[in-house]
Design a protein around this motif. Structure first.
Motif, PDB file in Angstrom:
ATOM      1  N   ASN A   1       0.815  -1.218   0.000  1.00 38.22           N
ATOM      2  CA  ASN A   1       0.000   0.000   0.000  1.00 38.22           C
ATOM      3  C   ASN A   1       0.847   1.264   0.000  1.00 38.22           C
ATOM      4  O   ASN A   1       0.387   2.322  -0.415  1.00 38.22           O
ATOM      5  N   GLY A   2       2.071   1.146   0.460  1.00 38.20           N
ATOM      6  CA  GLY A   2       2.959   2.305   0.518  1.00 38.20           C
ATOM      7  C   GLY A   2       4.277   2.024  -0.167  1.00 38.20           C
ATOM      8  O   GLY A   2       4.328   1.432  -1.252  1.00 38.20           O
ATOM      9  N   ASP A   3       5.367   2.417   0.484  1.00 36.33           N
ATOM     10  CA  ASP A   3       6.701   2.182  -0.071  1.00 36.33           C
ATOM     11  C   ASP A   3       7.082   0.706   0.062  1.00 36.33           C
ATOM     12  O   ASP A   3       6.785   0.056   1.059  1.00 36.33           O
ATOM     13  N   LEU A   4       7.763   0.195  -0.972  1.00 41.25           N
ATOM     14  CA  LEU A   4       8.289  -1.156  -0.914  1.00 41.25           C
ATOM     15  C   LEU A   4       9.531  -1.195  -0.021  1.00 41.25           C
ATOM     16  O   LEU A   4      10.295  -0.228   0.032  1.00 41.25           O
ATOM     17  N   TYR A   5       9.708  -2.310   0.667  1.00 38.24           N
ATOM     18  CA  TYR A   5      10.911  -2.466   1.487  1.00 38.24           C
ATOM     19  C   TYR A   5      12.129  -2.647   0.578  1.00 38.24           C
ATOM     20  O   TYR A   5      12.011  -3.012  -0.601  1.00 38.24           O
ATOM     21  N   LEU A   6      13.289  -2.404   1.130  1.00 39.62           N
ATOM     22  CA  LEU A   6      14.525  -2.515   0.368  1.00 39.62           C
ATOM     23  C   LEU A   6      15.074  -3.940   0.475  1.00 39.62           C
ATOM     24  O   LEU A   6      15.320  -4.416   1.586  1.00 39.62           O
ATOM     25  N   PRO A   7      15.279  -4.647  -0.634  1.00 38.63           N
ATOM     26  CA  PRO A   7      15.803  -6.021  -0.581  1.00 38.63           C
ATOM     27  C   PRO A   7      17.162  -6.117   0.107  1.00 38.63           C
ATOM     28  O   PRO A   7      17.456  -7.113   0.770  1.00 38.63           O
ATOM     29  N   THR A   8      17.986  -5.084  -0.036  1.00 44.79           N
ATOM     30  CA  THR A   8      19.314  -5.125   0.590  1.00 44.79           C
ATOM     31  C   THR A   8      19.218  -5.185   2.109  1.00 44.79           C
ATOM     32  O   THR A   8      19.992  -5.894   2.763  1.00 44.79           O
ATOM     33  N   THR A   9      18.254  -4.463   2.686  1.00 42.92           N
ATOM     34  CA  THR A   9      18.088  -4.507   4.143  1.00 42.92           C
ATOM     35  C   THR A   9      17.521  -5.849   4.587  1.00 42.92           C
ATOM     36  O   THR A   9      17.871  -6.361   5.662  1.00 42.92           O
ATOM     37  N   ALA A  10      16.652  -6.449   3.758  1.00 44.04           N
ATOM     38  CA  ALA A  10      16.099  -7.763   4.081  1.00 44.04           C
ATOM     39  C   ALA A  10      17.197  -8.823   4.077  1.00 44.04           C
ATOM     40  O   ALA A  10      17.228  -9.701   4.949  1.00 44.04           O
ATOM     41  N   VAL A  11      18.118  -8.743   3.110  1.00 45.74           N
ATOM     42  CA  VAL A  11      19.225  -9.692   3.048  1.00 45.74           C
ATOM     43  C   VAL A  11      20.127  -9.536   4.271  1.00 45.74           C
ATOM     44  O   VAL A  11      20.570 -10.530   4.874  1.00 45.74           O
ATOM     45  N   PHE A  12      20.387  -8.302   4.682  1.00 48.63           N
ATOM     46  CA  PHE A  12      21.224  -8.072   5.862  1.00 48.63           C
ATOM     47  C   PHE A  12      20.560  -8.631   7.117  1.00 48.63           C
ATOM     48  O   PHE A  12      21.215  -9.314   7.927  1.00 48.63           O
ATOM     49  N   CYS A  13      19.268  -8.372   7.302  1.00 45.26           N
ATOM     50  CA  CYS A  13      18.554  -8.894   8.477  1.00 45.26           C
ATOM     51  C   CYS A  13      18.552 -10.419   8.480  1.00 45.26           C
ATOM     52  O   CYS A  13      18.689 -11.053   9.532  1.00 45.26           O
ATOM     53  N   MET A  14      18.394 -11.010   7.302  1.00 43.45           N
ATOM     54  CA  MET A  14      18.416 -12.467   7.194  1.00 43.45           C
ATOM     55  C   MET A  14      19.772 -13.029   7.601  1.00 43.45           C
ATOM     56  O   MET A  14      19.846 -14.037   8.318  1.00 43.45           O
ATOM     57  N   GLU A  15      20.852 -12.379   7.166  1.00 42.98           N
ATOM     58  CA  GLU A  15      22.195 -12.840   7.521  1.00 42.98           C
ATOM     59  C   GLU A  15      22.435 -12.755   9.028  1.00 42.98           C
ATOM     60  O   GLU A  15      23.049 -13.643   9.630  1.00 42.98           O
ATOM     61  N   VAL A  16      21.938 -11.693   9.639  1.00 39.94           N
ATOM     62  CA  VAL A  16      22.093 -11.539  11.087  1.00 39.94           C
ATOM     63  C   VAL A  16      21.331 -12.641  11.824  1.00 39.94           C
ATOM     64  O   VAL A  16      21.856 -13.265  12.758  1.00 39.94           O
TER      65      VAL A  16
END
Length: 396
Positions: free
Chosen positions: A101-116
């Motif tokens: 509905n609004g801004d799309l999330y950034l894939p780069t931040t999702a990859v970083f959170c996943m790695e953590v």
């Protein structure tokens, strides 16, 4: 599958043959008499004979354990869990990238959170393996990280490639429907086989090479089937050519990094979980740098977690623990069953996409998908020279 861990890559590169099957010699199958003779004669046995006797006992225990955990409930329950993981992740990733509905999330931040998250999960496993002893856990981490800089540098190669691969998969799912993604990503079987043949000098049978040819033809048909649907999507933000290029690059990085990681594992006594921790350190650094190099301006304006929702966090968590789920499932099932789960995942993805995402596959897409499923099953078929021994070990 959506995003794979190193565990899952290694399982795929063997083609799902028989790695988890213990092949027992005929002389080791007589439990009672052999055990009595061994224990009775043990005082006068030589060291080599004692070792042989101990090995036989270990094999018998492994066989009993395998048979005990191979009930239909466990086996097919594992299949359902794996299919849910394979299909659910892709569907959620696709939904999260196309419905907002609004801004799309950034894939780069999702990859970083996943790695953590994955790094934390692997540390937790090692901590429990060390009997929850902080002292033993700290010593293990210190020895294999701070005191092993060469190992960390060596493991940085697949770490970098996995970060690139994960970002490419987000790009692919932003531009391809889930069914096309699932089919085309099976190209990783081809790239893994080619890198295995060149880097590990692995030999493949004629049946496996035939399966790879069928797979190539099937993926080519899917890629040339237009939009993979009779109705072209109206979303001008999606670029099918870009999505196909991204999935091709992801398959190449998947194959190379998986084989490279396997080569490192074979030449070291370090455990798989510790290798994942070693890989997690450079992965987190590389993914964090990628975040600010690629999306630094957007983060400065809108924040690091812009566009995040419960669906997005679910995607991140499933990505992080996906490799652990696959490892647990294969432990109680087998790699052949895992391959069938991949085939079922493709079929179910098509069905779910048709129901919820207005996906209408044409005849060419169905033909290509059928060839891909056929090639996946054919590639995972045990070699003829092993079938007789497999029949004597696998429960009926």
């Amino acid at each position: 599958m959506g995003v794979q861990s190193a565990d899952d890559e290694i399982m795929d590169m063997e083609g799902g043959n028989n790695e988890n099957v213990t092949l027992l010699p005929t002389s080791n199958r007589a439990d009672g008499p052999v055990s009595k003779r061994s224990s009775a004669a043990s005082p006068g046995l030589s060291t080599s004979e004692l070792t042989t006797t101990a090995t036989r006992k270990v094999k018998r225990l492994r066989k009993k354990k395998m048979q005990a955990s191979d009930s239909p409930l466990v086996k097919y329950g594992s299949l359902c869990l794996l299919v849910a993981q394979l299909v659910g992740l892709v569907m959620l990733m696709r939904y999260s990238r196309t419905h907002s509905n609004g801004d799309l999330y950034l894939p780069t931040t999702a990859v970083f959170c996943m790695e953590v998250m994955k790094f934390i999960a692997c540390n937790g496993v090692v901590f429990f393996q060390k009997d929850k002893s902080i002292k033993m856990y700290s010593a293990e981490i210190y020895t294999n990280t701070w005191m092993a800089p060469e190992e960390i540098l060596k493991i940085s190669v697949p770490s970098f490639l996995y970060v690139v691969q994960n970002n490419l998969l987000y790009l692919a799912l932003s531009n391809l429907d889930a069914a096309t993604y699932q089919v085309c990503y099976q190209l990783k079987i081809i790239t893994t086989a080619l890198f295995s043949a060149t880097m590990l000098h692995r030999k493949f049978s004629k049946t496996k090479w035939l399966a790879l040819v069928i797979l190539t033809i099937g993926v080519a048909i899917v890629q040339t089937s237009g939009n993979s649907a009779d109705n072209v999507e109206k979303d001008s933000d999606q670029n099918r050519a870009l999505g196909l290029f991204a999935i091709l690059c992801a398959a190449c990085t998947s194959g190379f990094s998986g084989v490279y990681f396997e080569k490192i594992l074979k030449g070291s006594s370090t455990t798989l979980w510790m290798r994942n921790i070693q890989m997690g350190l450079p992965s987190m650094i590389i993914s964090f740098i990628t975040v600010f190099v690629q999306d630094g301006s957007t983060i400065a304006e809108k924040g690091f977690f812009v566009g995040y929702s419960p669906v997005v966090w679910t995607v991140v968590v499933i990505q992080a623990v996906g490799g652990l789920i696959v490892a647990v499932v294969v432990k109680y099932a087998d790699n052949v069953l895992k391959t069938f789960a991949s085939s079922f995942g493709i079929v179910i993805s098509c069905i779910v996409s048709a129901i919820f995402f207005d996906f209408h596959p044409n005849f060419a897409f169905l033909c290509g998908t059928s060839l891909v499923v056929l090639s996946t099953v054919l590639y995972s078929k045990p070699e003829k020279r092993l079938r007789r021994r497999l029949k004597s070990v696998l429960p009926k």
